[in-house]
Design a protein around this motif. Structure first.
Motif: not given
Lengths: 430, 396
Positions: B317, B320-321, B324-325, B379-380, B383, B387
């Motif tokens: 996960a 992937a994040l 993507g970023a 993990l949270v 993100t 961001d």
């Protein structure tokens, strides 16, 4: 036969009688009377068999609009027919009214209109007409189903036709009907004419001017009479719903807009729907009846729950079109399906044709990628990022093969595809 | 906020509104039901059932009659208490015995018939209609009288000698022409004596004069002794409650329904059947139609998300994040398109981002290329960091 509510009501009212005369004979008499009434009604009711049914009305309707189908009931019998009539259609035809009352004297005819507002594309066939003819006492009725075949074809709704005027205006800019033409790529020599103020001096044909002792310019026009081959993938990936609309319907919408635009631009458009075999085909239609032909061909198409046969599709295309054309493949950018199916065969196709792949992107994936907050949302975001990465990789792979890729959410796909086509035309790559 | 709420209210009624609407529609039924219950309670209170020991010669309570039994025994008239009609009929065959029947509502029709065949004199106290019919034909219950005290007003010896008697609430009767009626209230007597088939049957409309509580009032004791003690012994029948469901004479409720009502119900059933036939017949066939499959396009993505969660695949996960970023950052930084997935470009991307945002290079590096987070909170948090980074690159 059928009994009416009136019979039950009379029987219920008759229940008072045994309270007054408590005897089985009372009940017997009551039942005898009711039975007599029922028999008389059955004997005297107008015959349903003697009715002749004629159909007329709309044979096709665009999805979301209302069609009217009328049924003329002609009484060829000797007795008057008072009846309830139901024109039976499948549920997705959404017919109304459900039941109508008719009263047809002998030798006369009455028209019954049924309005259909279908909820799905495809052919909707009338099932039957049920007629319940009442007797004069209204205690019992004769009921029969009479066939009255009729089919209404529900055509794709083509919501993106509102984009057509805008795209046509763009096309006219290209063809120079509105703007002084500038020579560019993708144009071919059209004619010579006299110079007027405002023409580009670079387009003056000096040789011709010397001959005519007048200034003559060359005019150009974009290429015409190119072939566009639209291919709809009706395999399993086309069944997935984006919002509440199957991918196939979005693809159809985009294909219709492109077809309409390209035929106005003077190109020849063909359509093929394929999964493991040819589901529909429109070839060699003239400019004026291309759109109706496409819409008719698309109407009965449903997504099939089978894996598309990319090899079959490619060989069908190769065998149908010999000359170079633009092959627009309306499918889904599904990595598994693409990598095993189309990608290995692409070189065959791109060697002879220009290939464009159009796919519907699901806005839900974007939504998921932006999800934040709790753990579930973050995993959603991760999965969505992964899906987008796969898609990007596939897109890059396709572009490496020289394929144009249009990947847009449902409401933007049709205009995006039209723009891609116009861009190709402007660049003279057709 | 409130405006939005009130605007949305008519479209989707809240639970309170739903409850209020249901109450409005149901309150009529509820009120009627409550009224019925209240009426039933009122009737039950007015017609209070007698206590179990009422007129029992072995009971010393106010409603019992032990005092009378003892007085009679002292006077040489033994009182035998019988709780079964058959025994009573047998005992009453002895000549000179007076059969006193109380609580006759507990007697079955057979038992009444049996008692009617006994030869001796009978005193019926507060008899029911069937008991009256069986034992004192010709005497009919008329109504209920509420006057406490009454004068004899007749020629019956037992009554005349007793004088005024306190009856309390009492039944009054229509006496046949050959009967003697005493303690009259508006033509209707409280006490009737008739001769039936060679024996004397006395009907007394109230048991009150015999009870322990009222025996000392007026001439109650005298009347009681005159009536019960007329012979040389007394058989006092106070039947036990018949066994529920037992007894061949127990009539089922169906026998009690009049014939006409039964036919009425049969006819109603027939009407119901016809109505069912009417509703049963369809207007035309049921139309089956193949329905399209409904597969949501994002289903596979959602499935993958749930798989990640089920297996706590934080590494995948996070990967992937991060990628993507990076994919979004690279074009903003003016780097070549393929750089995002190229490990060789990692250092370049990190330093470009650090320059742009003013973050520490190490922090940027651990955000974009760091090890997988150790726990779910990590993990949270990752993100949020990604961001933040993206926002700062977009708007330095």
């Amino acid at each position: 036969m059928a009994v009416t509510g009136r019979l039950g009501l009379l029987a219920a009212l008759g229940a008072v009688a045994p309270l007054v005369w408590p005897s089985w004979w009372t009940l017997g008499a009551l039942w005898g009377l009711l039975a007599l009434g029922v028999l008389a009604d059955l004997a005297l009711a107008g015959s349903v068999r003697d009715l002749v049914l004629h159909r007329s009305g709309d044979a096709s309707v665009r999805l979301g609009e209302t069609a009217t189908v009328s049924l003329v009931v002609e009484n060829a019998g000797r007795r008057r027919v008072r009846a309830r009539l139901r024109d039976v259609w499948p549920p997705s035809a959404a017919s109304s009214p459900r039941v109508t009352e008719i009263d047809v004297p002998p030798g006369e005819r009455r028209r019954v209109e049924t309005r259909l507002t279908p909820t799905r594309r495809g052919d909707r066939a009338a099932v039957t007409v049920t007629i319940r003819s009442r007797g004069p006492l209204g205690l019992a009725a004769r009921q029969l189903n009479r066939p009255a075949p009729w089919t209404v074809r529900v055509l794709p709704s083509f919501p993106s036709r509102r984009h057509l005027p805008g795209k046509l205006a763009k096309l006219r800019t290209l063809t120079g009907q509105h703007v002084a033409l500038i020579r560019g790529q993708g144009t071919e020599f059209d004619s010579l004419r006299e110079y007027v103020d405002g023409d580009d001096v670079r387009s003056i044909d000096w040789r011709a001017s010397a001959r005519r002792s007048d200034v003559v310019v060359r005019t150009w026009r974009p290429e015409r009479d190119r072939r566009i081959y639209l291919v709809l993938d009706t395999g399993r990936t086309s069944a997935g719903r984006v919002g509440d609309i199957p991918r196939l319907d979005c693809s159809m919408d985009a294909a219709l807009l492109l077809g309409a635009l390209a035929s106005r631009a003077g190109d020849r458009v063909d359509l093929l729907a394929y999964d493991r075999r040819v589901r529909a085909r429109v070839e060699g239609a003239s400019r004026s009846d291309l759109l109706p032909a496409m819409v008719q061909a698309m109407a009965p198409l449903e997504p099939e729950l089978i894996e598309s046969d990319a090899a079959g599709m490619v060989s069908t295309i190769m065998s149908r079109v010999r000359q170079r054309c633009l092959v627009v493949l309306l499918t889904e950018l599904n990595p598994a399906a693409m990598e095993e199916g189309l990608l290995p065969l692409l070189p065959q196709l791109t060697a002879r044709h220009l290939v464009m792949v159009a796919a519907v992107a699901d806005p839900r994936v974007g939504e998921m990628a932006r999800a934040r907050g709790d753990l579930a949302a973050v995993y959603d975001a991760a999965a969505a990022e992964r899906a987008r990465a796969d898609r990007r990789r596939l897109t890059a792979e396709l572009r490496r093969h020289g394929v144009e890729v249009v990947d847009a959410p449902p409401e933007e796909l049709a205009p995006a595809l039209a723009d891609a086509y116009l861009a190709l035309k402007a660049a003279g790559r057709l | 906020m409130t405006a939005a709420l009130s605007g949305a209210a008519p479209a989707v009624p809240g639970p309170r509104q739903t409850a209020a609407r249901r109450w409005r529609s149901a309150r009529g039924v509820v009120v009627v039901l409550l009224a019925l219950v209240a009426l039933a309670v009122a009737i039950a209170l007015l017609e209070s059932a007698p206590e179990p020991q009422y007129l029992d010669p072995e009971s010393p309570s106010r409603g019992g009659t032990r005092a009378l039994a003892q007085i009679l025994a002292r006077r040489g008239v033994p009182v035998r208490t019988v709780r079964d009609a058959e025994d009573a009929a047998k005992a009453a065959r002895r000549p000179g015995a007076v059969l006193v029947i109380v609580r006759s509502e507990r007697l079955t029709p057979e038992e009444l018939r049996l008692l009617a065949d006994t030869p001796g004199d009978v005193l019926l106290v507060e008899p029911t209609r069937p008991a009256l019919q069986a034992l004192a034909p010709g005497v009919h219950r008329a109504t209920t009288d509420f006057e406490d005290v009454a004068e004899p007003g007749c020629g019956l010896d037992a009554a005349v000698r007793a004088g005024r008697v306190h009856f309390g609430t009492s039944e009054v009767y229509q006496s046949p022409p050959d009967g003697i009626g005493c303690y009259v209230s508006g033509e209707l007597p409280r006490l009737v004596r008739v001769r039936v088939g060679g024996r004397t049957v006395t009907v007394l409309g109230s048991g009150a004069p015999l009870t322990n509580g009222l025996l000392d009032q007026e001439g109650n004791a005298a009347l009681a002794m005159n009536l019960a003690g007329a012979g040389d012994s007394v058989v006092w029948l106070i039947p036990d409650l018949p066994e529920p469901g037992g007894g061949s004479g127990a009539r089922s409720w169906q026998d009690l329904v009049p014939h006409g009502v039964r036919l009425f119900l049969v006819e109603l059933g027939a009407a119901l059947l016809l109505a069912a036939l009417w509703r049963m017949r369809r207007m035309g066939p049921v139309v089956a139609e193949p329905l399209p499959v409904v597969v949501r396009s994002a289903e596979t993505v959602e499935g993958r998300s749930r798989l990640y969660r089920a297996h706590r695949a934080r590494d995948r996960a996070a990967d992937a994040l991060r990628s993507g970023a990076r994919e979004r950052l690279v074009p903003l930084l003016g780097l070549p398109r393929g750089a995002a997935q190229d490990p060789a470009m990692a250092q370049e991307i990190v330093s470009a981002v650090a320059r742009r945002t003013g973050w520490d290079e190490q922090a940027v590096g651990s955000a974009l290329y760091g090890p997988p987070p150790a726990d779910d909170a990590g993990l949270v948090a990752l993100t949020d960091v990604l961001d933040d980074l993206e926002r700062q690159v977009r708007r330095p």
